[in-house]
Design a protein around this motif. Structure first.
Motif, short mmCIF file in Angstrom:
data_model
loop_
_atom_site.label_atom_id
_atom_site.label_comp_id
_atom_site.label_asym_id
_atom_site.label_seq_id
_atom_site.Cartn_x
_atom_site.Cartn_y
_atom_site.Cartn_z
N GLY A 1 0.86 -1.26 -0.12
CA GLY A 1 -0.11 -0.15 0.17
C GLY A 1 0.92 1.47 -0.18
N ASN B 1 -3.26 -3.77 2.27
CA ASN B 1 -3.43 -3.31 0.65
C ASN B 1 -3.92 -4.70 -0.03
OD1 ASN B 1 -1.99 -3.40 -2.07
ND2 ASN B 1 -3.19 -1.33 -1.87
N THR C 1 -1.09 -6.88 -1.39
CA THR C 1 -0.67 -7.60 0.12
C THR C 1 -1.41 -8.60 0.22
OG1 THR C 1 -0.07 -5.40 1.21
CG2 THR C 1 0.05 -7.39 2.18
#
Ligand SMILES: Cc1cc2nc3c(=O)[nH]c(=O)nc-3n(C[C@H](O)[C@H](O)[C@H](O)COP(=O)(O)O)c2cc1C
Length: 272
Positions: free
Chosen positions: A64, A218, A221
């Protein structure tokens, strides 16, 4: 558009993007035929703490922006505290020039859902949210459809695959504010307030959504998690650099010959 040069294509490492060009890969049947939900079956056989350790060992860092180590973040969630735990997936993607999360959710939404189930299992969360940018109507539609498919197949809801683990997954569309990509403003927005960053401490791991322990990660991820479960930490670390392991989806736009998304190991430079 021309084709990228062969020496460029050789540097690509399609992992998260590997299904994007397969027809209808957003449908659950196609996803399952292309290894989908195999990682979930494997993860549910493992103790949640071992899942956190695997992610620590893999060296996965948040996609992110800040690059915080993901396994470490999961490990901050207090266990046995009697409080509900939450996983919140940041799908706001408002940074100009970034365009990796929206195509991932459009072309391969089940990889995010599978990652969300595994991550929730690891941190012992029974409720997860995907906070998606309000303007991303098409991606949100695909994602909601995929969530319904996952419920119908028994990957979401009560007693997932007979494991005893329950998870409700909610897709929430924001109203389109850049600041709501910041994790604490996102949590305020998700709670129904105007999105404004919170003072820290306390950090979300201690008092996040509804003042309960929360992991915010994110899209990229969380979508990485099933690949790490299937491929192992050493395979993941064989890509990228020593301190930033794994592949990354890069977006090329502007005055370039071949704009688009390219997945390569972290550490690659624009000159290479
Ligand atoms: C102004 C601002 C905007 C942000 N926008 C996003 C965003 O759109 N998507 C995102 O994942 N993280 C964004 N972040 C970072 C998040 O606050 C948070 O660090 C991230 O979601 C954590 O996920 P990760 O550990 O998986 O990277 C933003 C941060 C700031 C300060």
């Amino acid at each position: 558009m021309t084709q990228p040069r062969p020496e460029v294509l050789q540097k690509l490492t399609p992992v998260l993007t590997k299904r994007w060009l397969s027809p209808d890969a957003w449908q659950i049947g196609v996803y399952e035929r292309l290894d989908g939900y195999q990682a979930l079956r494997k993860a549910l056989d493992v103790h949640p703490d071992d899942m956190i350790q695997l992610i620590k060992d893999s060296g996965l860092r948040g996609r992110g922006g800040a690059g915080f180590p993901t396994g470490l973040k999961w490990g901050f969630i207090p266990q046995g505290d009697g409080k509900p735990h939450y996983l919140v997936i940041n799908a706001d993607e408002g940074e100009p020039g970034t365009c990796k999360d929206l195509p991932l959710m459009t072309y391969d939404p089940h990889s995010l859902i599978e990652g969300a189930i595994i991550a929730s299992y690891a941190i012992r969360a029974n409720r997860a949210f995907i906070y998606i940018r309000g303007e991303a109507v098409h991606a949100a539609r695909r994602l909601r459809n995929a969530v319904q498919e996952a419920y119908a197949a028994g990957y979401l809801g009560e007693n997932i695959l007979g494991s005893g683990f329950d998870l409700e997954l909610v897709v929430h569309s924001g109203a389109g504010a850049y600041i709501c990509g910041e994790e604490t403003a996102l949590l305020d927005s998700l709670e129904g307030f105007r999105g404004q960053p919170r003072l820290r401490p306390p950090f979300p791991a201690i008092a996040g959504l509804y003042a309960s322990p929360t992991v915010v990660n994110n899209v990229g991820t969380i979508a990485s998690v099933p690949y790490i479960v299937l491929g192992g930490a050493d395979w993941w670390k064989s890509m990228g650099t020593e301190k930033s392991a794994g592949p990354m989806i890069y977006s090329l736009s502007g005055r370039v010959v071949n704009p688009g998304q390219y997945e390569c190991g972290l550490g690659i430079t624009s000159a290479s």
